[in-house]
Enzyme design. Sequence first.
Site, short mmCIF file in Angstrom:
data_model
loop_
_atom_site.label_atom_id
_atom_site.label_comp_id
_atom_site.label_asym_id
_atom_site.label_seq_id
_atom_site.Cartn_x
_atom_site.Cartn_y
_atom_site.Cartn_z
N ASP A 27 41.01 145.16 -32.79
CA ASP A 27 41.81 145.87 -33.80
C ASP A 27 41.19 145.97 -35.19
O ASP A 27 41.90 145.83 -36.21
CB ASP A 27 43.20 145.22 -33.92
CG ASP A 27 44.01 145.33 -32.64
OD1 ASP A 27 43.48 145.86 -31.64
OD2 ASP A 27 45.17 144.88 -32.62
N GLU A 75 45.24 148.71 -31.68
CA GLU A 75 46.70 148.64 -31.48
C GLU A 75 47.32 149.95 -31.97
O GLU A 75 47.01 150.41 -33.07
CB GLU A 75 47.28 147.46 -32.28
CG GLU A 75 48.81 147.35 -32.15
CD GLU A 75 49.41 146.18 -32.92
OE1 GLU A 75 48.66 145.29 -33.36
OE2 GLU A 75 50.64 146.16 -33.10
N LYS A 139 45.96 149.69 -26.99
CA LYS A 139 47.01 148.77 -26.54
C LYS A 139 48.27 148.93 -27.38
O LYS A 139 48.20 149.06 -28.60
CB LYS A 139 46.48 147.31 -26.62
CG LYS A 139 46.09 146.85 -28.02
CD LYS A 139 45.42 145.49 -27.92
CE LYS A 139 45.10 144.86 -29.25
NZ LYS A 139 46.23 144.59 -30.13
N LYS A 142 50.44 143.28 -28.98
CA LYS A 142 49.56 142.39 -29.73
C LYS A 142 48.41 141.93 -28.84
O LYS A 142 47.27 141.86 -29.26
CB LYS A 142 50.34 141.19 -30.26
CG LYS A 142 51.54 141.56 -31.13
CD LYS A 142 51.15 142.53 -32.21
CE LYS A 142 52.33 142.85 -33.12
NZ LYS A 142 51.99 143.97 -34.03
N VAL A 167 40.93 141.04 -35.87
CA VAL A 167 42.12 140.76 -36.69
C VAL A 167 43.39 141.00 -35.89
O VAL A 167 43.40 141.80 -34.95
CB VAL A 167 42.12 141.64 -37.95
CG1 VAL A 167 40.94 141.31 -38.84
CG2 VAL A 167 42.14 143.13 -37.64
N THR A 168 44.47 140.35 -36.31
CA THR A 168 44.47 139.21 -37.20
C THR A 168 44.47 137.94 -36.36
O THR A 168 44.94 137.93 -35.24
CB THR A 168 45.71 139.20 -38.14
OG1 THR A 168 46.89 139.10 -37.34
CG2 THR A 168 45.78 140.44 -38.99
N CYS A 172 47.01 139.31 -33.08
CA CYS A 172 46.39 139.91 -31.89
C CYS A 172 45.23 139.10 -31.34
O CYS A 172 44.99 139.09 -30.13
CB CYS A 172 45.96 141.33 -32.21
SG CYS A 172 47.38 142.39 -32.59
#
Length: 231
Positions: A27, A75, A139, A142, A167-168, A172
């Site tokens: 992410d 995400e 996705k 998370k 991150v973070t 995730c």
Amino acid sequence: APSLLSINAKPYAFAFPLRYTALLVIDMQRDFLLAKGFGEIQGGNLEAVQASIAPTKKLLDACRSVGMTIVHTREGHLPDLSDCPSSKLVRQAAAPNNTQHKLVIGDKGELGRLLVRGEHGHDIVDELKPLPGEVVIDKPGKGSFWNTTILHQLKARAITHLIVSGVTTECCFATSIREANDRGLECCGIEEVTSGYNDANFKKCTLDMIHWSQGLFGFIASLQPLLDVLT
Ligand code: TIU
């Protein structure tokens, strides 16, 4: 580099077969890293997450140079938000003081509709842009495994070990390591290439929880020893 590598880690050395190891970059999207993105609107402190971009580029370059499988995740949601549970829509609109943000997932921000696939803010930052042939996993959650094809993609490449960044840390990154661990993948998170929206102690606790109790969920290592064995 030899085919079986080993680096110092907690709780003990992490050994990984290069051919069957993938780098998972979680992410690293504009929405989480840049001003006016979803993360900042949520109340996240961007300083630490932005500082992780340069070391992540170093790691990405090293992994690319030895031909390692690279997997990026993003995400985000379909434009009609049909894959966004109402619990997420409602609770990710709440600031730390429980006031409602003006903008929630799907609303139009300065980087585009927040966390919506295809929008500018949803994509990975320029510095870490995936190369052709690298796997990109979209996705809705998370974790990287819920409602995605990642396990199929990893199995198709016979991947057994993951080096994890992104991150973070508290969200995730930790969720993905826990999901991967339950699926039998050996994970090693790298300290300098994961960061979160909270203070250093919050990050430390998250990383400690991963390697606690003889590596309950996996291993944690520093970046330099990994770069040393890859280059
Ligand atoms: N909220 C938060 O800290 N993170 C996320 O929502 N997504 C990721 O961690 N990628």
